[in-house]
Structure formats: C-alpha cells, structure tokens
Design an enzyme around this catalytic site. Structure first.
Site, mmCIF file in Angstrom:
data_model
loop_
_atom_site.group_PDB
_atom_site.id
_atom_site.type_symbol
_atom_site.label_atom_id
_atom_site.label_comp_id
_atom_site.label_asym_id
_atom_site.label_seq_id
_atom_site.Cartn_x
_atom_site.Cartn_y
_atom_site.Cartn_z
ATOM 1 N N CYS A 112 0.815 -1.215 0.000
ATOM 2 C CA CYS A 112 0.000 0.000 0.000
ATOM 3 C C CYS A 112 0.853 1.272 0.000
ATOM 4 O O CYS A 112 0.331 2.374 -0.175
ATOM 5 C CB CYS A 112 -0.941 -0.008 1.196
ATOM 6 S SG CYS A 112 -2.050 -1.426 1.155
ATOM 7 N N HIS B 82 -3.047 6.972 2.543
ATOM 8 C CA HIS B 82 -3.521 5.714 1.980
ATOM 9 C C HIS B 82 -4.886 5.412 2.598
ATOM 10 O O HIS B 82 -5.062 5.462 3.817
ATOM 11 C CB HIS B 82 -2.513 4.605 2.287
ATOM 12 C CG HIS B 82 -3.079 3.240 2.094
ATOM 13 N ND1 HIS B 82 -3.732 2.876 0.940
ATOM 14 C CD2 HIS B 82 -3.122 2.162 2.922
ATOM 15 C CE1 HIS B 82 -4.143 1.626 1.060
ATOM 16 N NE2 HIS B 82 -3.794 1.173 2.244
ATOM 17 N N ASN C 269 -10.236 -0.287 0.712
ATOM 18 C CA ASN C 269 -8.774 -0.180 0.617
ATOM 19 C C ASN C 269 -8.336 -0.776 -0.728
ATOM 20 O O ASN C 269 -8.409 -1.978 -0.917
ATOM 21 C CB ASN C 269 -8.156 -0.945 1.790
ATOM 22 C CG ASN C 269 -6.638 -0.949 1.755
ATOM 23 O OD1 ASN C 269 -6.015 -0.631 0.743
ATOM 24 N ND2 ASN C 269 -6.031 -1.334 2.870
HETATM 25 N N1 COA Z 1 -18.096 -8.268 10.868
HETATM 26 C C1 COA Z 1 -18.498 -8.485 12.113
HETATM 27 N N2 COA Z 1 -17.651 -8.808 13.111
HETATM 28 C C2 COA Z 1 -16.344 -8.894 12.803
HETATM 29 C C3 COA Z 1 -15.860 -8.693 11.508
HETATM 30 C C4 COA Z 1 -16.782 -8.364 10.512
HETATM 31 N N3 COA Z 1 -16.435 -8.140 9.236
HETATM 32 N N4 COA Z 1 -14.511 -8.850 11.512
HETATM 33 C C5 COA Z 1 -14.156 -9.155 12.755
HETATM 34 N N5 COA Z 1 -15.268 -9.183 13.548
HETATM 35 C C6 COA Z 1 -15.361 -9.479 14.963
HETATM 36 C C7 COA Z 1 -14.173 -10.249 15.494
HETATM 37 O O1 COA Z 1 -14.343 -11.629 15.282
HETATM 38 C C8 COA Z 1 -14.198 -9.870 16.940
HETATM 39 O O2 COA Z 1 -15.164 -10.645 17.578
HETATM 40 P P1 COA Z 1 -14.912 -11.181 19.071
HETATM 41 O O3 COA Z 1 -14.775 -9.950 19.923
HETATM 42 O O4 COA Z 1 -16.133 -11.970 19.347
HETATM 43 O O5 COA Z 1 -13.653 -11.990 19.015
HETATM 44 C C9 COA Z 1 -14.695 -8.425 16.956
HETATM 45 O O6 COA Z 1 -15.357 -8.238 15.681
HETATM 46 C C10 COA Z 1 -13.610 -7.409 17.076
HETATM 47 O O7 COA Z 1 -12.589 -7.738 16.162
HETATM 48 P P2 COA Z 1 -11.278 -6.929 16.095
HETATM 49 O O8 COA Z 1 -10.354 -7.564 15.103
HETATM 50 O O9 COA Z 1 -10.773 -6.703 17.490
HETATM 51 O O10 COA Z 1 -11.816 -5.549 15.507
HETATM 52 P P3 COA Z 1 -11.074 -4.187 15.356
HETATM 53 O O11 COA Z 1 -11.774 -3.147 16.099
HETATM 54 O O12 COA Z 1 -9.586 -4.309 15.528
HETATM 55 O O13 COA Z 1 -11.326 -3.879 13.806
HETATM 56 C C11 COA Z 1 -10.203 -3.948 11.704
HETATM 57 C C12 COA Z 1 -10.812 -4.751 12.822
HETATM 58 C C13 COA Z 1 -9.620 -4.893 10.677
HETATM 59 C C14 COA Z 1 -11.289 -3.096 11.063
HETATM 60 C C15 COA Z 1 -9.126 -3.020 12.295
HETATM 61 O O14 COA Z 1 -8.243 -3.761 13.114
HETATM 62 C C16 COA Z 1 -8.337 -2.335 11.237
HETATM 63 O O15 COA Z 1 -8.865 -1.588 10.449
HETATM 64 N N6 COA Z 1 -7.006 -2.538 11.219
HETATM 65 C C17 COA Z 1 -6.171 -1.985 10.187
HETATM 66 C C18 COA Z 1 -6.269 -2.840 8.976
HETATM 67 C C19 COA Z 1 -5.715 -2.179 7.758
HETATM 68 O O16 COA Z 1 -5.921 -1.010 7.543
HETATM 69 N N7 COA Z 1 -5.033 -2.958 6.949
HETATM 70 C C20 COA Z 1 -4.487 -2.534 5.716
HETATM 71 C C21 COA Z 1 -3.337 -1.646 5.938
HETATM 72 S S1 COA Z 1 -2.627 -1.209 4.431
#
Ligand code: COA
Length: 333
Positions: free
Chosen positions: A118, A260, A290
């Site tokens: 990215c 990004h 993204n």
């Molecule tokens: N829909 C519903 N629930 C979801 C889900 C979805 N699409 N994806 C994950 N969950 C659930 C998980 O299983 C977890 O459940 P649990 O508490 O029962 O275990 C809960 O939601 C929280 O998950 P978590 O991973 O802690 O969420 P988060 O607040 O960290 O958000 C992202 C997840 C991916 C949105 C976030 O971490 C993020 O944006 N990170 C950066 C990723 C990124 O930008 N990557 C590319 C960089 S170039």
C-alpha cells in the site's frame, strides 16, 4: 531529502479507473457474518468495486487509468521515458508494466513493476522524481494498481470486507528546478513485522521425486488488523512531521492530507495527532474500500477533477502497509 537536483519535477496529469461491479456492505453480509453497521463504524467503508469480468486484470485497469491521464493533457505516449507500475497483484510475476507500455503505445519507455504494497504509489512517485531530478528522464508515468480481491479469502470476514480493486495514474514531468513541486520525502521499512500483513508463498508438501525440490503457490492475505492499525497511527504522523520539519514547513502549512485509504479511523486518528482539521483530509474510502497501491492516485485524481486541490496547495501524501513500509511525500500542487 538529499538530492542532486539538476531539474525539478511536477505532476502534470492524473487519471483513474475502477471496475464496474459495486458490492455493498449489505451484499457482503449475504456470504460472511457481518453487517453494514459493523463495517461502516469500524472502517468507514460502505461499498467497494471488484474486478470480476473474466480475463480482466489490473493491467486493464492500469491501461485505462494511464490513457485517461495521457489524454487529459493530449500527450503523445511516445514521449514517456519511464513507466513505474506499483502493484502487489500483477497478473504476471515477471511484471505487468511492459504490457501496459505496449498497450498505451509508449514505445520509447522503460517499464518495470515496483512492489511496496500500500506504500507502492508513494515509493513510485519518489522513484520517478529521483530519475527526473538527476536529469535522466523527462516524463514518467507512475501507476498504482491492485486487485487484492484475487488474493482475499472471501470466507474471512476480518479481511474480505476491507479491500477493493482500482488503478490510478499520474504523469510526473521535469521542470526548471525553481518550479520543483516534489518538495520532500521520507521513507521507512521495518521487516521485523512483515508477518503482520502478507500474501505468503507456501511450498507444497510433496517434493519433486528426483530433484527433492518443492514448488508451491501463494496463500490468501493474512493480517493482524490490530497491530497494523497501531503501526499506522503511531508511525505515519512521525513520518509526516519529519518530512515537513526538514523543509521548514509546519502542519499549519498543509492544505490537504492524503493518506492511503485503509480505514477512516486511521485517517481521523492521524489527522488528530497532527492537529490537522478533518476538512483538509481527502477521503473516498466509503466508495472503494482499501484499494492498496491504487488508493492514493485514485483519491488524488478525484480531488483534482473536483477542483478540491488547487494550484500551489501543499498536499501531504502518506502511504503505509505491508512490509511493513511507510512513507510521505510533500507536494506543492
Ligand atoms: N463483521 C463483524 N464482526 C467482525 C468482523 C466483521 N467483518 N470482523 C471481525 N469481527 C469481529 C471479530 O471476530 C471480533 O469478535 P470477538 O470480539 O467476538 O472476538 C470483533 O469483531 C472485534 O474484532 P477486532 O479484530 O478486534 O476488531 P477491530 O476493532 O480491531 O477492527 C479492523 C478490525 C480490521 C477493522 C481493524 O483492526 C483495522 O482496520 N485494522 C487496520 C487494517 C488495515 O488497515 N489494513 C491494511 C493496511 S494497508
């Protein structure tokens, strides 16, 4: 930035391309356990575009984006000296840039792929500007194009909701060094955390019977979302500040912050850390998700087309992602 500048560089054209298929959060919830509410509140994404047409690849999107940029200034493609394709999803591991060179008729251009996930477009712009500053090339086409939909596990709700496909292109041209508009850059890499976000190659268990050689294939995207989030929010503001400070600019001088487009919460957190008003943050990820290396040139093209960005504006562009890689480029538009 230490550079031996014989001539300056400026962006003279932009273009972008998106697939026609639009997939909403509601549609995603028909095949993974998720909801529009969860996706939108955690990421800011409402819908994404997916490249589903049979036989189509990022090359097609990249060609379309490039032709739009070239046509917008009625440029003869034969004048392009170099094509840099930033992508992590080429349809040929030997590289896709040469196919683009052929399809757009840039017969005099050198063409190569650049992989920095990215951050690829930012690394591409910086690479282009170095070739221009040294007087090596005059016209460089920089493309960011990705179709991570090809590498997503569509049963993994934690990753599949994030990504979309697109391409964006800019033409960087040489100019008098006094008119240089690529003012500074800062790039970083930390391979210690490469596992946080990867599309890893995995060997098959069965080796070749006589050579004892294993072959394999690439796996799906794997991501530690929480760690990637923390990395982006902590490192990107530092990179931007360093880049501005080095050229005696402050955050007050920034007219537009173009990050990004990974997650709206990351955009907001970085802007807040820098005390940059949300009005100055360019964001279109609700429409596209993204799109990896394409996200910055896609958003830049939309901001330019809608006259959001005007001449002489200071535009701070920062990319971040797998590697881990991150970097900033400061541009006077
Ligand atoms: N829909 C519903 N629930 C979801 C889900 C979805 N699409 N994806 C994950 N969950 C659930 C998980 O299983 C977890 O459940 P649990 O508490 O029962 O275990 C809960 O939601 C929280 O998950 P978590 O991973 O802690 O969420 P988060 O607040 O960290 O958000 C992202 C997840 C991916 C949105 C976030 O971490 C993020 O944006 N990170 C950066 C990723 C990124 O930008 N990557 C590319 C960089 S170039």
């Amino acid at each position: 930035m230490k550079s031996y500048m014989i001539q300056g560089a400026k962006i003279i054209a932009t273009g972008s391309a998106i697939p026609s298929l639009k997939v909403s959060n509601e549609q995603m919830s028909s095949f993974v356990e998720t909801s529009d509410e969860w996706i939108f509140t955690r990421t800011g994404i409402k819908e994404r575009r997916l490249l589903t047409e049979s036989g189509k690849s990022i090359t097609d999107l990249a060609v379309e984006a490039s032709i739009k940029a070239i046509n917008s200034i009625a440029m003869d493609p034969k004048k392009i000296d170099l094509i840099i394709l930033a992508t992590s999803s080429p349809n040929d591991l030997f590289g896709s840039a040469s196919k683009i060179q052929n399809e757009i008729g840039a017969i005099n251009a050198v063409a190569f792929d650049l992989t920095a996930a990215c951050s690829g477009f930012v690394v591409g712009i910086i690479t282009a500007s170095q070739f221009i500053f040294t007087g090596t090339y005059k016209n460089v086409l920089v493309i960011g194009a990705d179709a991570l939909s090809k590498w997503v596990d569509w049963s993994d709700r934690s990753t599949c909701i994030l990504f979309g496909d697109a391409a964006g292109a800019v033409i960087v041209q040489s100019c008098n060094s006094v008119s240089n508009s690529i003012l500074n850059f800062h790039l970083s890499t930390d391979g210690n955390y490469a596992d946080y976000l990867s599309i890893a190659y995995k060997e098959n268990l069965e080796p070749h019977p006589t050579l004892n050689l294993c072959q394999g294939s690439f796996k799906y995207i794997s991501m530690n979302g929480k760690e990637v989030y923390k990395f982006a929010v902590s490192q990107v503001p530092l990179s931007i500040l360093k880049c501005l400070n080095d050229i005696n600019l402050s955050v007050k001088d920034v007219d537009w912050l173009l990050l990004h487009q990974a997650n709206e919460r990351i955009l907001t957190a970085v802007a807040e850390k820098l005390s940059i008003s949300s009005h100055k943050v360019i964001s279109n990820l609700s429409k596209y998700g993204n799109t990896s290396a394409a996200s910055i040139p896609l958003a830049l093209n939309e901001a330019v087309q809608s006259n959001q960005v005007s001449r002489n504006d200071i535009v701070v562009i920062a990319g971040f992602g797998a590697g881990l890689t991150w970097g900033t480029v400061v541009i006077r538009w």
